[in-house]
Design an enzyme around this catalytic site. Structure first.
Site, PDB file in Angstrom:
ATOM      1  N   ASP A 179       0.714  -1.151   0.050  1.00  0.00           N
ATOM      2  CA  ASP A 179       0.082  -0.195   0.254  1.00  0.00           C
ATOM      3  C   ASP A 179       0.888   1.212   0.120  1.00  0.00           C
ATOM      4  O   ASP A 179       2.034   1.274  -0.053  1.00  0.00           O
ATOM      5  CB  ASP A 179      -0.737  -0.117   1.223  1.00  0.00           C
ATOM      6  CG  ASP A 179      -0.050   0.075   2.503  1.00  0.00           C
ATOM      7  OD1 ASP A 179       0.543  -0.843   2.952  1.00  0.00           O
ATOM      8  OD2 ASP A 179      -0.366   0.855   3.491  1.00  0.00           O
ATOM      9  N   HIS A 498       2.200  -8.594  -4.388  1.00  0.00           N
ATOM     10  CA  HIS A 498       1.171  -7.624  -4.068  1.00  0.00           C
ATOM     11  C   HIS A 498       1.674  -6.448  -3.762  1.00  0.00           C
ATOM     12  O   HIS A 498       2.092  -6.131  -2.641  1.00  0.00           O
ATOM     13  CB  HIS A 498       0.166  -8.473  -2.816  1.00  0.00           C
ATOM     14  CG  HIS A 498      -0.890  -7.585  -2.347  1.00  0.00           C
ATOM     15  ND1 HIS A 498      -2.140  -7.507  -3.010  1.00  0.00           N
ATOM     16  CD2 HIS A 498      -0.979  -6.393  -1.445  1.00  0.00           C
ATOM     17  CE1 HIS A 498      -3.175  -6.740  -2.551  1.00  0.00           C
ATOM     18  NE2 HIS A 498      -2.283  -6.058  -1.642  1.00  0.00           N
ATOM     19  N   ASP A 544       2.156 -17.200  -6.538  1.00  0.00           N
ATOM     20  CA  ASP A 544       2.486 -15.694  -7.102  1.00  0.00           C
ATOM     21  C   ASP A 544       1.438 -15.200  -7.708  1.00  0.00           C
ATOM     22  O   ASP A 544       0.887 -15.325  -9.038  1.00  0.00           O
ATOM     23  CB  ASP A 544       3.718 -16.272  -8.190  1.00  0.00           C
ATOM     24  CG  ASP A 544       4.172 -15.177  -8.578  1.00  0.00           C
ATOM     25  OD1 ASP A 544       3.954 -13.927  -8.171  1.00  0.00           O
ATOM     26  OD2 ASP A 544       4.947 -15.212  -9.515  1.00  0.00           O
ATOM     27  N   GLU A 553       2.780 -10.648  -0.544  1.00  0.00           N
ATOM     28  CA  GLU A 553       2.872  -8.970  -0.380  1.00  0.00           C
ATOM     29  C   GLU A 553       4.479  -8.797  -0.236  1.00  0.00           C
ATOM     30  O   GLU A 553       5.075  -9.745   0.186  1.00  0.00           O
ATOM     31  CB  GLU A 553       1.960  -8.538   0.783  1.00  0.00           C
ATOM     32  CG  GLU A 553       1.937  -7.018   0.728  1.00  0.00           C
ATOM     33  CD  GLU A 553       0.791  -6.240   1.661  1.00  0.00           C
ATOM     34  OE1 GLU A 553       0.681  -5.221   1.805  1.00  0.00           O
ATOM     35  OE2 GLU A 553       0.307  -7.406   2.640  1.00  0.00           O
TER      36      GLU A 553
END
Length: 573
Positions: A179, A498, A544, A553
């Site tokens: 993020d 991710h 993956d 992530e």
């Protein structure tokens, strides 16, 4: 940087011709040191086997592997052959052959230098608040996003000088994970772990070159990169009382877009006792290490004052534990990003008191650390930073605290290594289903490796160095999935982490040098959004896929552990 990017590209592409044939041979896909133990594991049902070692340049057979044993997985019951080719010591490129199965290997001095530099460079690529220049980033260059010069005070974070809705400037720092937010707890832990490895291996890191904008100054490139985040952390302290905001965040996670396309308001939220103690600890640690640094001449004094102020705020607010649910029940807008919550601040206070004692020699801090001394050694993580304090006590020769922590650490390491001889992949870690969970490649393998290297430094016993290298071999491909879990390295590495930046930037390859979380039998994303896993076995619970936040992530604390372990190993060989 051009040379590094070329190396990474070759690392990904150089063995494409054998990739489809080599999935049975599980081995370190990056490089071996000439005198290092060299182990491969073969997925052949455990039959006694000999592999051929061939020179990749000449095609000449240079040796054979020695069969060591049949390993049996304690949970899947899969049987595998463990083979040894440590007798091959000459630097060069080779191919392991098992019938038609082939796997390239490399032997060279400084086998992990490119990996270490790549891992450090991944922090530059994940910087917030600046344009990422093609001179340093190649195809991963991008325009400025999240300047963070206009960040709002969330209603949970008000103080007499900063009412709700007012603004502050809080630029720089790293995006925390997949993020775009920035979290003090995880930043402090990540910087603290890398500073620990730096202090143990100064000459190595000082000589290591990483292509970042600060590369031409007099400071280690690692310390330059850490300073980019430390300067952000200083902006997260409320100057009116010394408390530290828990995080800088949007109310909700952004979509899979580039930073320049984000438009949510960003806030600093509630000051917390854990963030404040963590901040105090890492600022004290950094003040000691950067003292006298000519490039950052005023930093040590500033960091010392900030550390003391944060520590005193935390002492006065022992119940200020961060709970996002409680905060959202009382204040708006609701915040639904990473919590980094904690039920106790004792480990954070222990780490902070330890670092402040080492910086100031004030006996008050020593008394606190002695009172909070853990009874067992706990491997450091963002959720339990006590291990960072225990590790730093070991530098105090002759101090009773150092003796206590030495015994605890060596007991921990010897217990960890006790299952190695019967392990599936010849490693001290990963021999219990509980070893596999969210972020296990960092905490179970990398950080345990750092702990083992600390034991080697204390005792001069090479068995700990060997064990730490075995954990690294696991990360680099000798494991149940056959992945080298570092993006951009090895024959088979994650291509779809991710990670918003790698997903949205239009570049096929992800940022190189990032460690993914790894096998996670919790498979939270399978239950929550339907991610498909091919196995429920603890060490095979990895996919993956960009959607797999539970196994694929990336995060700064995971990459920090990779920097700490890879650099220390490279310095030791």
């Amino acid at each position: 940087m051009k040379q590094l990017l070329l190396t990474l590209s070759l690392g990904m592409m150089g063995a494409i011709g054998v990739h489809a044939q080599s999935d049975m041979i599980r081995v370190n896909q990056v490089a071996f040191y000439p005198q290092q133990e060299k182990i491969a594991v073969v997925e052949n049902g455990g039959k006694k086997v000999t592999l051929t070692v061939r020179n990749a340049e000449t095609g000449k057979v240079v040796g054979k592997t020695n069969f060591v044993r049949t390993s049996v997985s304690p949970w899947s019951k899969k049987r595998r052959a463990v083979v040894d080719f440590s007798n091959i010591t000459a630097p060069g490129r080779y191919v392991l052959e098992y019938g038609k199965q082939k796997m390239p290997i490399v032997i060279k001095p400084k086998a992990l230098s490119e990996l270490t530099a790549g891992a450090i460079h991944s922090f530059y690529l994940n910087r917030s608040g600046m344009a990422i220049d093609a001179k340093y980033a190649g195809q991963w260059a991008r325009p400025l996003g999240h300047a963070d010069t206009l960040v709002y005070i969330h209603p949970s974070a008000v103080s007499p000088g900063r009412p709700a809705g007012s603004t502050l400037s809080s630029p720089l720092g790293w995006y925390d994970a997949g993020d775009f937010n920035k979290y003090i707890v995880n930043s402090a832990y990540s910087v603290g772990l890398m500073l620990y490895s730096y202090e143990q291996n100064k000459a190595y890191y000082d000589a290591l070159k990483v292509n970042i904008p600060e590369q031409d100054n007099q400071t280690s490139d690692l310390l330059d990169e850490l300073m980019y985040n430390l300067r952000w952390m200083l902006t997260m302290q409320d100057p009116y009382d010394g408390g530290v905001y828990h995080k800088l965040t949007t109310p909700n996670f952004e979509g899979m877009v580039m930073p320049a396309a984000c438009n949510q308001q960003r806030y600093v939220v509630q000051k917390s006792v854990t963030a404040s103690y963590d901040f105090a600890a890492v600022m004290a640690q950094a003040a000691r290490i950067y003292k006298g640094n000519k490039d950052y001449c005023c930093f040590a004094e500033h960091a010392t004052r900030a550390a003391l102020a944060a520590y005193h705020w935390a002492e006065e607010h022992p119940q200020a534990l961060f709970s996002q649910g409680k905060m959202n029940a009382e204040f708006q807008p609701a915040v639904n990003t990473g919590e980094y919550g904690d039920g106790s601040a004792a480990d954070e206070q222990y780490w902070a008191a330890t670092e402040l004692y080492l910086l100031t020699e004030d006996p008050i801090f020593r008394e606190v650390a002695v009172r909070l001394q853990p009874q067992t050694f706990v491997v450091p993580s963002w959720g339990n930073v006590g291990g960072l304090g225990s590790l730093d006590w070991l530098r105090c020769d002759g101090d009773e605290q150092a003796s206590v922590n030495r015994k605890l650490l060596l007991d921990y390491c010897d217990h960890m290594m006790s299952t190695q001889a019967t392990s599936s992949f010849n490693t001290p870690s990963g021999n219990n289903p509980k070893d596999f969970a969210w972020g296990c490649l960092s905490e179970t393998f990398c950080v345990n490796g750092v702990v083992l290297l600390t034991a080697q430094r204390l005792t001069k016993d090479a068995k700990y160095l060997k064990a730490a290298m075995q954990n690294m071999d696991y990360i680099l491909g000798r494991n149940a999935t056959g992945y080298c879990y570092v993006t951009g390295f090895g024959v088979k590495s994650p291509m779809r982490p991710h990670h918003r930046l790698s997903t949205a930037d239009g570049v096929e390859a992800p940022f190189p040098g990032m460690l993914v979380g790894g096998p996670n039998p919790g498979q939270q994303d399978a239950h929550e959004i339907g991610v498909k896993y091919t196995s429920k076995q603890p060490d095979e619970s990895y996919v993956d896929a960009m959607e797999s936040y539970a196994s694929n992530e990336i995060a700064i604390n995971w990459s920090a552990a990779l920097v700490a372990l890879a650099g220390w190993l490279d310095a030791s060989n």
